[in-house]
Design a protein around this motif. Structure first.
Motif, PDB file in Angstrom:
ATOM      1  N   LEU A   1     188.940  90.757  45.856  1.00 43.13           N
ATOM      2  CA  LEU A   1     188.394  91.991  46.416  1.00 43.13           C
ATOM      3  C   LEU A   1     187.595  91.708  47.681  1.00 43.13           C
ATOM      4  O   LEU A   1     187.695  92.419  48.679  1.00 43.13           O
ATOM      5  CB  LEU A   1     187.506  92.685  45.374  1.00 43.13           C
ATOM      6  N   ALA A   2     186.839  90.661  47.693  1.00 40.16           N
ATOM      7  CA  ALA A   2     186.043  90.317  48.869  1.00 40.16           C
ATOM      8  C   ALA A   2     186.934  89.973  50.054  1.00 40.16           C
ATOM      9  O   ALA A   2     186.679  90.375  51.196  1.00 40.16           O
ATOM     10  CB  ALA A   2     185.118  89.146  48.540  1.00 40.16           C
ATOM     11  N   ASP A   3     188.044  89.210  49.802  1.00 40.92           N
ATOM     12  CA  ASP A   3     188.969  88.865  50.900  1.00 40.92           C
ATOM     13  C   ASP A   3     189.598  90.119  51.479  1.00 40.92           C
ATOM     14  O   ASP A   3     189.693  90.300  52.704  1.00 40.92           O
ATOM     15  CB  ASP A   3     190.051  87.912  50.378  1.00 40.92           C
ATOM     16  N   GLY A   4     190.074  91.041  50.620  1.00 39.42           N
ATOM     17  CA  GLY A   4     190.688  92.280  51.115  1.00 39.42           C
ATOM     18  C   GLY A   4     189.682  93.133  51.866  1.00 39.42           C
ATOM     19  O   GLY A   4     190.001  93.737  52.899  1.00 39.42           O
ATOM     20  N   ALA A   5     188.474  93.193  51.392  1.00 35.40           N
ATOM     21  CA  ALA A   5     187.446  93.983  52.075  1.00 35.40           C
ATOM     22  C   ALA A   5     187.153  93.416  53.451  1.00 35.40           C
ATOM     23  O   ALA A   5     186.893  94.147  54.413  1.00 35.40           O
ATOM     24  CB  ALA A   5     186.166  94.000  51.232  1.00 35.40           C
ATOM     25  N   GLU A   6     187.237  92.089  53.570  1.00 39.27           N
ATOM     26  CA  GLU A   6     187.005  91.468  54.877  1.00 39.27           C
ATOM     27  C   GLU A   6     188.098  91.879  55.867  1.00 39.27           C
ATOM     28  O   GLU A   6     187.835  92.194  57.035  1.00 39.27           O
ATOM     29  CB  GLU A   6     186.962  89.954  54.724  1.00 39.27           C
TER      30      GLU A   6
ATOM     31  N   GLY B   1     181.316 101.786  57.074  1.00 44.58           N
ATOM     32  CA  GLY B   1     181.604 101.805  55.638  1.00 44.58           C
ATOM     33  C   GLY B   1     182.389 100.595  55.186  1.00 44.58           C
ATOM     34  O   GLY B   1     182.132 100.029  54.114  1.00 44.58           O
ATOM     35  N   THR B   2     183.326 100.169  56.011  1.00 45.11           N
ATOM     36  CA  THR B   2     184.086  98.978  55.613  1.00 45.11           C
ATOM     37  C   THR B   2     183.197  97.748  55.634  1.00 45.11           C
ATOM     38  O   THR B   2     183.362  96.840  54.817  1.00 45.11           O
ATOM     39  CB  THR B   2     185.292  98.784  56.545  1.00 45.11           C
TER      40      THR B   2
ATOM     41  N   TYR C   1     182.509  95.525  52.549  1.00 44.63           N
ATOM     42  CA  TYR C   1     182.656  94.063  52.544  1.00 44.63           C
ATOM     43  C   TYR C   1     181.416  93.404  51.940  1.00 44.63           C
ATOM     44  O   TYR C   1     181.518  92.517  51.098  1.00 44.63           O
ATOM     45  CB  TYR C   1     182.897  93.575  53.975  1.00 44.63           C
ATOM     46  N   ASP C   2     180.243  93.886  52.412  1.00 48.25           N
ATOM     47  CA  ASP C   2     178.998  93.317  51.873  1.00 48.25           C
ATOM     48  C   ASP C   2     178.928  93.541  50.364  1.00 48.25           C
ATOM     49  O   ASP C   2     178.532  92.650  49.591  1.00 48.25           O
ATOM     50  CB  ASP C   2     177.787  93.959  52.554  1.00 48.25           C
ATOM     51  N   GLY C   3     179.291  94.776  49.936  1.00 52.20           N
ATOM     52  CA  GLY C   3     179.246  95.061  48.503  1.00 52.20           C
ATOM     53  C   GLY C   3     180.225  94.195  47.724  1.00 52.20           C
ATOM     54  O   GLY C   3     179.929  93.754  46.606  1.00 52.20           O
TER      55      GLY C   3
END
Length: 740
Positions: free
Chosen positions: A234-239, A435-436, A440-442
């Motif tokens: 999830l963190a990689d996709g958010a990045e 927001g993105t 990403y931070d979240g």
């Protein structure tokens, strides 16, 4: 033969005897009334001082700060101050609120007789009675024995009453709450025992639940590990989403900038198109007007061409006629001599000249007409045709310009809308980018939290095992707690409402009272000494002139004032002796301590000399009645002196007399000089000096009246002269004991 007869009394002897009897009656009446006057005046002055305390001024200083505890708020200082200031009780001082420094100065000056101070912590100390660390609430009352010793005693009694009243209120209110709290504590212990039993039951159930919790935590450990792996993805996709959103935000910003520029350009084009439309319309209007004018000129020129041709022919004829006129005129002029009239000759000459001019003009017109090129008329027709063509083109240009203006206006409106919407789009993209970024931070935090959750669940699984063991032990402890609370509830006493009230009433007094007496005297005798010392000095003045003639040393020569001073000197010497002896005896024999010995002795000397002078003046001026008035004056002064209770507690008559009599000033000064301070000293010096001067003036007047009565300017050589008042007194007494 011897005869005897009794002489009849003369009328003068009868009047003398009658006068002597009347005088004896007056003296007897005066002597009889002395005890009545003394007893009634002194009894009246002390009739009811306790119920006249509302005339005695006192100060209250409220420094208390309101306090609160356990929902109870107290401001005893304000309440007590209001009650004292508003009190109308006859047995209470008249209280006024002062500041601390102002009250202290008023007490020193004798303006007030007492100062009651309510300290800053009074309310909080009163509340502490029901707490773990009770502190007595203290009141302080301060008096000045230099003003009045007995006022201090009364103030102490009033202060004690106030303290006792407050202590009773505080005890009943707050200790009652404490005892009522014991009942609540008893109920609480019982409830706690029940709760402990329930706790034991609950912990048993909790122990069972802990086993189930341990099994669930094992499953949670496995699930949290999977969750940790998923959050990494999830963190990689958010990045990646965040990176694309940033690029989209940059493009949206560029789109907005281009739309703004397009809107600005469309506005400029629209403005130019509108100007072109207006210009084309004006050109069309101008060409139409030009075409109309050319048509009008063309129509006007055609008849003109024909008229010009005709004019040319007529001009030739006119020229011929004019030439004939000229010739005729010349002939007429040649034959004019026959007429013989100079005036007609002049007219004919003028006619000849005019005819020549017509001729010349017509020749010029013909010449001009011959030179005129009428081919321009044909060109005007061609010009009219071209202008009509130009007008048609201008109309078409105007129509196109109008269409262009309308189109550019729509273009400008659309460009503005595009700019606005592109701005909203840019803002939305920017928000999306933010927001993105947050996403990403979240996602990072979720990833970290999942990892921590995975670690924590492993620890929770271990702890749940320990919890299960601890709950087993808690079950045993809760059983012991229930047993102990039951035993404690039985040991806590309970009270009924009446028992609580009784215990409250007998509780220790929570309010204490401190007394401070400035310039304190040791004994009541010390407080009464000023009164008796002033009385003794006055009686000494009366006694001296019972034994001595007031004007014995008057020589009868020289100024009357000198004779008055000469007569005053023996009494003054006696006053000095009395004062010194009294000063020594009161201290040495009675044991009264003097705070200011030198000042006291000086004041005693002044008072004694003044009292001697007053008694001398009364007797010198009035004779035997003067002694009577001296006795009456002393009782009036004693009743008005405020020697025991403050003079404010005496009836109004004595309060009114107090400022006008000398002895009260002496008493006030003696009191201050014995106890300490300076209350009344300056006033006493002033008043006694005034009375001394008035007494010497009265003695001088008595000498002057005596000289007038005797019809002399001097007293003669006999140093022993009996005043007329004393002679009258002596004649009234059969024994003549008052004659010196």
């Amino acid at each position: 033969m011897t005869s005897s007869h009794t002489e009849a009394p003369t009328p003068g002897d009868s009047r003398g005897k009658r006068k002597s009897r009347i005088w004896k009656v007056i003296v007897l009446i005066g002597l009889v009334t002395i005890p009545v006057i003394y007893a009634s005046l002194l009894t009246s002055s002390f009739s009811d001082p306790i119920n006249r305390l509302d005339n005695v001024p006192a100060a209250v200083v409220n420094q208390d700060v309101a306090a609160s505890a356990n929902g109870t708020k107290l401001d005893i200082g304000a309440t007590l101050t209001d009650e004292l200031v508003s009190s109308t009780a006859k047995n209470n001082f008249v209280w006024r609120e002062y500041g601390a420094e102002e009250a202290s100065a008023a007490l020193d000056s004798g303006e007030v007789y007492a100062v009651l101070t309510i300290p800053r912590s009074f309310s909080s100390d009163a509340l502490s009675v029901a707490g773990d660390h009770p502190t007595p609430a203290k009141l302080k009352i301060e008096t000045n024995d230099g003003a009045n010793m007995f006022a201090g005693t009364i103030a102490k009694q009033l202060g004690t009453t106030v303290a006792d009243t407050l202590a009773t209120q505080v005890s009943e209110e707050y200790l009652g709450n404490i005892y009522a709290g014991f009942n609540s504590a008893h109920d609480g212990f019982a409830n706690a025992a029940d709760g402990a039993t329930q706790l034991a039951d609950g912990t048993s159930e909790a122990s069972d639940g802990a086993g189930q919790l341990n099994m669930g935590l094992d499953q949670l450990v496995t699930g949290s590990a999977d969750l940790a792996d998923g959050t990494v993805a999830l963190a990689d996709g958010a990045e990646q989403i965040d990176s694309g959103a940033q690029t989209l935000a940059d493009g949206g910003s560029a789109l907005h900038d281009g739309a703004v520029q397009l809107a600005d350009g469309a506005g400029v084009v629209n403005t130019g198109a509108e100007q072109l439309r207006d210009g084309a319309s004006q050109v069309a209007d101008g060409t139409q007007q030009l075409a109309d004018a050319v048509d009008a000129v063309n129509e006007a020129v055609s008849p003109l061409a024909q008229s010009v041709a005709t004019l040319s022919e007529d001009a030739s004829t006119l020229t011929d006629g004019a030439s004939g006129v000229a010739t005729s005129a010349d002939d007429l002029l040649a034959n004019w001599d026959a007429l013989g009239d100079d005036e007609k000759r002049q007219l004919v000459e003028q006619l000849s000249t005019d005819a020549g001019a017509v001729r010349d003009g017509l020749d010029g017109a013909l010449a001009s007409m011959g030179q005129t090129d009428l081919s321009g008329v044909d060109q005007l027709g061609n010009l009219s045709t071209s202008i009509h063509d130009l007008n048609d083109g201008a109309q078409q240009v105007a129509t196109g310009a109008a269409d262009l203006a309308d189109g550019t206006s729509e273009l400008a409106g659309g460009a503005d809308t595009l700019a606005d919407k592109s701005g909203d789009l840019a803002n939305g993209i920017s928000d999306l980018a933010d927001g993105t970024g947050t996403l990403y931070d979240g996602a990072i935090q979720v990833r970290d939290g999942a990892q921590q959750l995975s670690d924590g669940t492993v620890g929770a699984a271990d702890g749940s095992a320990s919890l299960a063991d601890g709950l087993i032990q808690l079950v045993g402890g809760s059983d012991e707690l229930a047993t102990g609370l039951e035993d404690g509830a039985e040991q806590v006493p309970t009270y009924s409402d009446s028992e609580s009230d009784q215990l409250s009433e007998v509780a220790a007094d929570p309010v204490q009272f401190d007394e401070l007496r400035r310039n304190e005297v040791a004994r009541n005798g010390d407080g009464m000494a000023p009164y008796f010392m002033a009385l003794g000095l006055w009686v000494g003045g009366i006694g001296f002139y019972l034994m001595n003639e007031p004007l014995a040393r008057a020589k009868g020569s020289g100024p009357s004032f000198v004779d008055a001073l000469r007569s005053f000197l023996p009494g003054a010497a006696m006053a000095v002796g009395q004062s010194i002896l009294l000063f020594v005896a009161i201290h040495g024999l009675v044991g009264v301590e003097y705070a200011n010995p030198a000042g006291l002795l000086s004041m005693m000397l002044l008072a004694s000399v003044t009292f001697i002078a007053i008694n001398q003046a009364l007797i010198a001026l009035l004779g035997a009645p003067g002694r009577y008035f001296a006795l009456i004056l002393i009782v009036l002064q004693l009743a008005s002196a405020g020697a025991t209770y403050p003079v404010e507690t005496a009836p109004e008559l004595f309060q009114a007399l107090n400022p006008w009599l000398p002895l009260p000033y002496a008493v006030d000064a003696f009191r201050s000089l014995i106890a300490g301070g300076s209350i009344g000293v300056a006033d006493a010096v002033t008043q006694l000096l005034v009375w001394l001067a008035v007494a010497l003036a009265m003695t001088t007047l008595a000498i002057m009246l005596k000289r007038v009565k005797d019809g002399k300017t001097s007293w003669g050589s006999n140093p022993k002269v009996t005043s007329p008042a004393v002679k009258d007194s002596a004649s009234a007494s059969p024994q003549g004991e008052l004659t010196v």
